[in-house]
Structure formats: C-alpha cells, structure tokens
Design a protein around this motif. Structure first.
Motif, short mmCIF file in Angstrom:
data_model
loop_
_atom_site.label_atom_id
_atom_site.label_comp_id
_atom_site.label_asym_id
_atom_site.label_seq_id
_atom_site.Cartn_x
_atom_site.Cartn_y
_atom_site.Cartn_z
N UNK A 214 0.83 -1.22 0.00
CA UNK A 214 0.00 0.00 0.00
C UNK A 214 0.86 1.26 0.00
N UNK A 215 1.91 1.27 0.81
CA UNK A 215 2.78 2.45 0.89
C UNK A 215 3.57 2.63 -0.40
N UNK A 216 3.94 1.54 -1.04
CA UNK A 216 4.64 1.63 -2.33
C UNK A 216 3.76 2.34 -3.36
N UNK A 217 2.48 2.03 -3.36
CA UNK A 217 1.56 2.68 -4.30
C UNK A 217 1.43 4.18 -3.99
N UNK A 218 1.38 4.52 -2.71
CA UNK A 218 1.31 5.93 -2.33
C UNK A 218 2.59 6.64 -2.74
N UNK A 219 3.73 6.01 -2.52
CA UNK A 219 5.02 6.55 -2.92
C UNK A 219 5.08 6.81 -4.42
N UNK A 220 4.58 5.87 -5.19
CA UNK A 220 4.56 6.03 -6.65
C UNK A 220 3.65 7.19 -7.06
N UNK A 222 2.74 9.83 -5.25
CA UNK A 222 3.28 11.10 -4.80
C UNK A 222 4.56 11.47 -5.53
N UNK A 223 5.22 10.49 -6.14
CA UNK A 223 6.47 10.77 -6.83
C UNK A 223 7.61 11.07 -5.88
N UNK A 224 7.55 10.51 -4.67
CA UNK A 224 8.58 10.80 -3.67
C UNK A 224 9.84 9.96 -3.88
N UNK A 225 9.75 8.89 -4.64
CA UNK A 225 10.94 8.14 -5.02
C UNK A 225 11.69 7.48 -3.88
N UNK A 226 11.00 7.07 -2.82
CA UNK A 226 11.69 6.43 -1.70
C UNK A 226 12.02 4.98 -2.02
N UNK A 227 13.13 4.52 -1.48
CA UNK A 227 13.64 3.17 -1.76
C UNK A 227 12.76 2.12 -1.10
N UNK A 228 12.83 0.86 -1.58
CA UNK A 228 12.11 -0.23 -0.92
C UNK A 228 12.50 -0.36 0.54
N UNK A 229 13.76 -0.10 0.86
CA UNK A 229 14.21 -0.19 2.25
C UNK A 229 13.52 0.87 3.12
N UNK A 230 13.42 2.10 2.60
CA UNK A 230 12.76 3.16 3.35
C UNK A 230 11.28 2.86 3.52
N UNK A 231 10.65 2.35 2.46
CA UNK A 231 9.23 2.01 2.54
C UNK A 231 8.99 0.92 3.58
N UNK A 232 9.88 -0.07 3.63
CA UNK A 232 9.75 -1.14 4.63
C UNK A 232 9.90 -0.58 6.04
N UNK A 233 10.79 0.37 6.22
CA UNK A 233 10.98 0.99 7.54
C UNK A 233 9.74 1.77 7.95
N UNK A 234 9.17 2.51 7.00
CA UNK A 234 7.95 3.28 7.29
C UNK A 234 6.81 2.34 7.63
N UNK A 235 6.69 1.25 6.88
CA UNK A 235 5.64 0.27 7.14
C UNK A 235 5.78 -0.32 8.55
N UNK A 236 7.00 -0.53 8.98
CA UNK A 236 7.24 -1.12 10.30
C UNK A 236 6.84 -0.16 11.42
N UNK A 237 7.24 1.09 11.33
CA UNK A 237 6.98 2.02 12.45
C UNK A 237 5.54 2.51 12.48
N UNK A 238 4.79 2.34 11.38
CA UNK A 238 3.41 2.80 11.35
C UNK A 238 2.42 1.68 11.59
N UNK A 239 2.88 0.52 12.08
CA UNK A 239 1.93 -0.47 12.57
C UNK A 239 1.24 0.12 13.80
N UNK A 240 0.00 -0.30 14.05
CA UNK A 240 -0.77 0.31 15.15
C UNK A 240 -0.07 0.12 16.49
N UNK A 241 0.49 -1.07 16.72
CA UNK A 241 1.09 -1.36 18.01
C UNK A 241 2.27 -0.46 18.34
N UNK A 242 2.95 0.07 17.30
CA UNK A 242 4.08 0.97 17.52
C UNK A 242 3.66 2.44 17.46
N UNK A 243 2.77 2.75 16.54
CA UNK A 243 2.43 4.15 16.33
C UNK A 243 1.52 4.70 17.42
#
Length: 314
Positions: A214-220, A222-243
């Motif tokens: 889902x975040x990869x599609x949003x990244x595409x 928005x044209x923000x060009x973030x790497x798969x590694x950055x997207x994975x990090x964002x996905x991890x910290x925005x899980x409900x249990x952490x956020x």
C-alpha cells in the motif's frame, strides 16, 4: 424508525460548509463558534501551493496513519513526525495560519473530512489521496470516540454521548446532520473521483494487511521516489502497536491550536488520545449484536451507491 439527534449535529449548530454555488451543504464540525468562523474564512481565502498534497477522508477512516506515512515519504524519514499534525487539519485550524505564523512548512499534507465538492475550487484538481474504510468498523470506531468526548449543553458543560451503539448506528446509517455529513453520501461522492489522474484511493485495510504494498503505491503516486528499504521501515513504524503509543505520548507546543479551539491543554490531550483506539480490521464482529448486524446489513442491501466498492470487512 426513530433516529436520535446527534448532540453536535447541524440541528444544534446550524452551521454548514457549502460549495461556492451553494448547491452542496455539509454539516460543519463546530468546536467553538468563533473557531469555526476563523476556519471557514481561512478555507475560503487559502491559496494552494503546488508542492503540497491533500488527504481526504471521512472521520475514523485512517487519516492519522496515512498522514504520518505521506509526511514520512515527503521528508524521506521513518522517524515519527514531531510537527503537530492537527495544524494541517483544515477543519479544525485556520489553514492560512500555517504560512502567516510559520507553523508547518511546505511540502506538506493538508487534510480534511469535508467532501471535496463542498470545498472551494482552489482545492479541486490537486494531488489528492483518499482513504476509505469499511463502514462497519467506521461506525464502531466513531461511536467509541464520540462516546468519550464531551458535548457541552446548557447546565452541563461535561455532557457526553448518552446512547448505545445500536442507537448510534441509526444516526450513522440514516442520519443527515452529523458533522461532515452522512458517511454513505460521503463515500458515494469520493468513489466517483477514483479514476481521476490527480487522485489515489487507499483502503485502510490494505494499510493494515499489506502495508509495504500500500505504501509503495502511495510513494509512486506522490512521486517521492523512496527506496524499498525506506518504505519497509515506514511500514514497520506505522503499525498500530508501535504508532499508537508513540503518537499519543508525543509532546507538542499546542499554543496555536489551543488559541483557535478555545480549549485547555487537558481537554486537547484527552481529545487527541481518542484518535487511536484499536485500529483493528473486523473489530465490528466483536462489537455488533445480532440485531446490530441485521440493521446494518439491511441498510447495505438497499444502498445502491456502494455496490461496486470493494470494502474489506475482515
């Protein structure tokens, strides 16, 4: 069927956000009357900045999560955003003050719970992300939020929502005076925008069940060009249990917002804490009685406007 009035509905406030031609009238969110006037005037006079994005959603559809994700993508970081998100909520805070008071620099994500068709033309055709959630979970989440909020009325400044989920469900399904209007009319309109080139639709359940995709599609989009590694990090910290603990315990300078809302710090923190409850897909199954589900399903069966929307219920 008797539909209870909403304690903060337009039958009480008589306040609306209207399209420029007056054809669309949406019941307004009114915390304090003078605050609403300032918000309304700011929306009407705001000049859009091309580097910004607009996030559109009905309440309790995942606005806070997607705003955090989009802002992380803009800034290229998986660190939680320290700037106060509420000042980008143009329904609560005069959007013009972001620039005049140097509060939240562009590029940024402005967000609103009003239907786009009720906003001035200045907000139309902009880079817009819409987040949607299945209506059963929205109803449950909204009920729990509103049941803990205060709805001051004459003689009782600490009045709360005094009704059951089943009673609230009648307002949610059939009522027309809730702040931001009826959920189903809202969704019918936003769904018609899905194929516009400036619009990207995200389902909240996708963010929960497959956040990297889902975040990869949003990244595409928005044209923000973030790497798969950055997207994975964002996905991890925005899980409900952490956020949830990270955002509800985060400290901010709330002075600007408090001045507009005419609230004290305690009331504001209590309100913000209500933004995060469970974030669970399918929570409705633990909350609905058989009678609740029958009432809801009967409505969905006759609701023709949403037959082709692929809601995810569990």
């Amino acid at each position: 069927m008797e539909i209870p009035p909403h304690p903060r509905g337009c039958t009480v406030t008589n306040r609306f956000v209207s399209s420029e031609d007056g054809a669309i009238k949406i019941p307004a969110l009114v915390v304090k009357d003078e605050g609403f006037v300032a918000v309304e005037n700011a929306i009407k006079s705001y000049k859009w900045k091309d580097e910004d994005f607009l996030l559109v959603s009905y309440p309790k559809n995942g606005t806070n999560f997607l705003w955090e994700i989009m802002t992380m993508l803009l800034r290229g970081t998986s660190e939680y955003i320290q700037d106060f998100k509420a000042v980008c909520m143009m329904d609560l805070f005069p959007v013009t003050k972001l620039d005049t008071d140097n509060l939240f620099a562009s590029p940024r994500v402005l967000n609103t719970h009003y239907r786009l068709e009720a906003l001035p033309a200045e907000f139309h055709g902009k880079k817009t992300v819409i987040v949607m959630r299945n209506p059963k979970d929205v109803c449950v989440s909204y009920f729990h939020q509103e049941s803990k909020m205060e709805f001051p009325k004459p003689g009782n400044e600490n009045a709360t929502l005094e009704m059951t989920l089943h009673e609230y469900m009648k307002i949610f399904l059939y009522g027309q005076d809730m702040p931001f209007g009826n959920f189903f009319k809202y969704i019918e309109h936003t769904w018609t925008l899905r194929n516009k080139p400036n619009v990207h639709v995200v389902f909240y359940e996708e963010l929960v069940q497959d956040p990297v995709k889902a975040i990869t599609k949003v990244n595409d989009f928005m044209g923000t060009g973030r790497s798969p590694e950055m997207i994975a990090q964002i996905a991890d910290v925005t899980t409900f249990s952490k956020m949830q603990p990270a955002k509800t315990q985060q400290g901010h300078d709330n002075t600007a917002l408090l001045n507009v809302l005419r609230m004290d710090e305690t009331a504001l923190k209590r309100t913000l804490a209500l933004m995060f409850r469970k974030g669970k897909v399918g929570d409705w199954k633990d909350q609905f009685t058989v009678a609740d589900n029958e009432l809801f399903d009967a409505f969905l069966e006759q609701w023709t406007g949403g037959k082709d929307i692929p809601f995810i219920y569990e």
